[in-house]
Design an enzyme around this catalytic site. Structure first.
Site, short mmCIF file in Angstrom:
data_model
loop_
_atom_site.label_atom_id
_atom_site.label_comp_id
_atom_site.label_asym_id
_atom_site.label_seq_id
_atom_site.Cartn_x
_atom_site.Cartn_y
_atom_site.Cartn_z
N GLU A 61 7.44 7.39 -4.74
CA GLU A 61 8.23 8.17 -3.78
C GLU A 61 8.70 7.27 -2.64
O GLU A 61 7.87 6.78 -1.86
CB GLU A 61 7.41 9.32 -3.22
CG GLU A 61 6.89 10.27 -4.29
CD GLU A 61 5.91 11.31 -3.75
OE1 GLU A 61 5.62 11.29 -2.53
OE2 GLU A 61 5.43 12.14 -4.54
N HIS B 113 -1.75 14.41 1.66
CA HIS B 113 -1.24 15.08 2.86
C HIS B 113 -2.28 15.96 3.54
O HIS B 113 -2.16 16.24 4.74
CB HIS B 113 -0.01 15.92 2.51
CG HIS B 113 1.26 15.13 2.41
ND1 HIS B 113 2.02 14.79 3.50
CD2 HIS B 113 1.89 14.60 1.34
CE1 HIS B 113 3.08 14.09 3.11
NE2 HIS B 113 3.02 13.96 1.79
N ASP C 32 5.94 12.12 5.12
CA ASP C 32 7.21 12.02 4.39
C ASP C 32 8.32 11.94 5.43
O ASP C 32 8.42 12.81 6.31
CB ASP C 32 7.43 13.23 3.50
CG ASP C 32 6.40 13.35 2.39
OD1 ASP C 32 5.75 12.35 2.07
OD2 ASP C 32 6.26 14.47 1.84
N HIS D 189 7.39 8.61 1.00
CA HIS D 189 5.99 8.90 1.31
C HIS D 189 5.27 7.63 1.74
O HIS D 189 5.23 6.64 1.01
CB HIS D 189 5.32 9.50 0.07
CG HIS D 189 3.85 9.79 0.23
ND1 HIS D 189 3.33 11.06 0.11
CD2 HIS D 189 2.78 8.98 0.47
CE1 HIS D 189 2.02 11.01 0.26
NE2 HIS D 189 1.68 9.76 0.49
#
Length: 247
Positions: free
Chosen positions: A213, A144, A151, A216
């Site tokens: 995830e 990130h 996200d 993500h």
């Protein structure tokens, strides 16, 4: 070090740009629904973005995200993206890693001062399944912190998120993208279908999904390169990341 962190970086120099707020419900698929930066969950916990915003991306990543949302509007005109998080300074990554560690301790009624070495290692392993290490090494930036990761979830109308079978940032097996792959109940099949639709429109725009995830997605960072290299369908996968850390 995670496998993707061994990928070399040759930063292309694209700027971080703000994600435009609005959304398809205003008739513009190039805009996105998201909370005000002051209401962002990490900001509310006390994370300091140093005057920056969690709703920034590299310009090329934003362009791809706009393509993805246009595709979503085409195949599911009743749905749109809801952005949860994008750019994250390393200091915020450190804050959230520490917060998550303390949260897990509290959930297990444990004290950091009385952990065995094995207990401490186990909890840190759990944290790092979902949170990248807050590295300041230019060769190993948190995804990130490159401005190349986002996200997000699906929503029906402004602020009305679709149930995806697990919350963003949930430290649980339910966070795995394929957790509902063998679902048998109608509700769980719905989760599987929605996760698949989210992944498909993002991948058609060039993104890759985090292995652990469902929320993500990345494009152009080290993880993106590594995931492309693991894909046998990619005849000429990229060899270098084009986005490094932004500070």
């Amino acid at each position: 070090m995670k496998p993707y962190q061994q990928i070399a970086i040759a930063d292309c120099g694209e700027p971080l740009v703000p994600i435009p707020r609005g959304g398809p419900y205003h008739g513009n698929p190039d805009q996105f629904f998201m909370e005000s930066p002051s209401l962002h969950p990490y900001v509310k916990l006390g994370a300091d973005y140093g005057g920056k915003s969690p709703y920034f991306l590299r310009s090329g990543v934003l362009a791809a995200l706009q393509v993805a949302q246009a595709e979503l509007c085409r195949v599911r005109p009743d749905l749109m993206f809801q952005i949860f998080d994008a750019y994250r300074p390393v200091a915020v990554q450190q804050f959230m890693v520490d917060y998550t560690y303390q949260k897990l301790l509290k959930a297990r009624s444990l004290s950091a001062d009385h952990l065995t070495a094995a207990q401490q290692a186990e909890i840190w392993d759990e944290v790092h399944q979902f949170w990248a290490a807050p590295s300041l090494d230019p060769a190993t930036p948190p995804p990130h912190s490159t401005g190349a990761a986002v996200d997000l979830t699906l929503a029906i109308t402004r602020g009305c998120k679709v149930e995806m079978g697990g919350a963003i940032d949930e430290i649980s097996p339910r966070s795995h993208p394929d957790y509902y792959a063998t679902a048998t109940t109608p509700t769980e099949r719905s989760y599987r279908r929605l996760r698949t639709q989210l992944r498909d429109v993002m991948e058609r725009a060039g993104f890759r999904q985090h292995p652990n995830e469902w929320w993500h997605f990345c494009l152009g960072d080290q993880m993106w390169v590594w995931l492309n290299q693991q894909d046998s369908q990619q005849p000429n996968p990229p060899q270098q990341a084009r986005y490094g850390r932004c500070e």
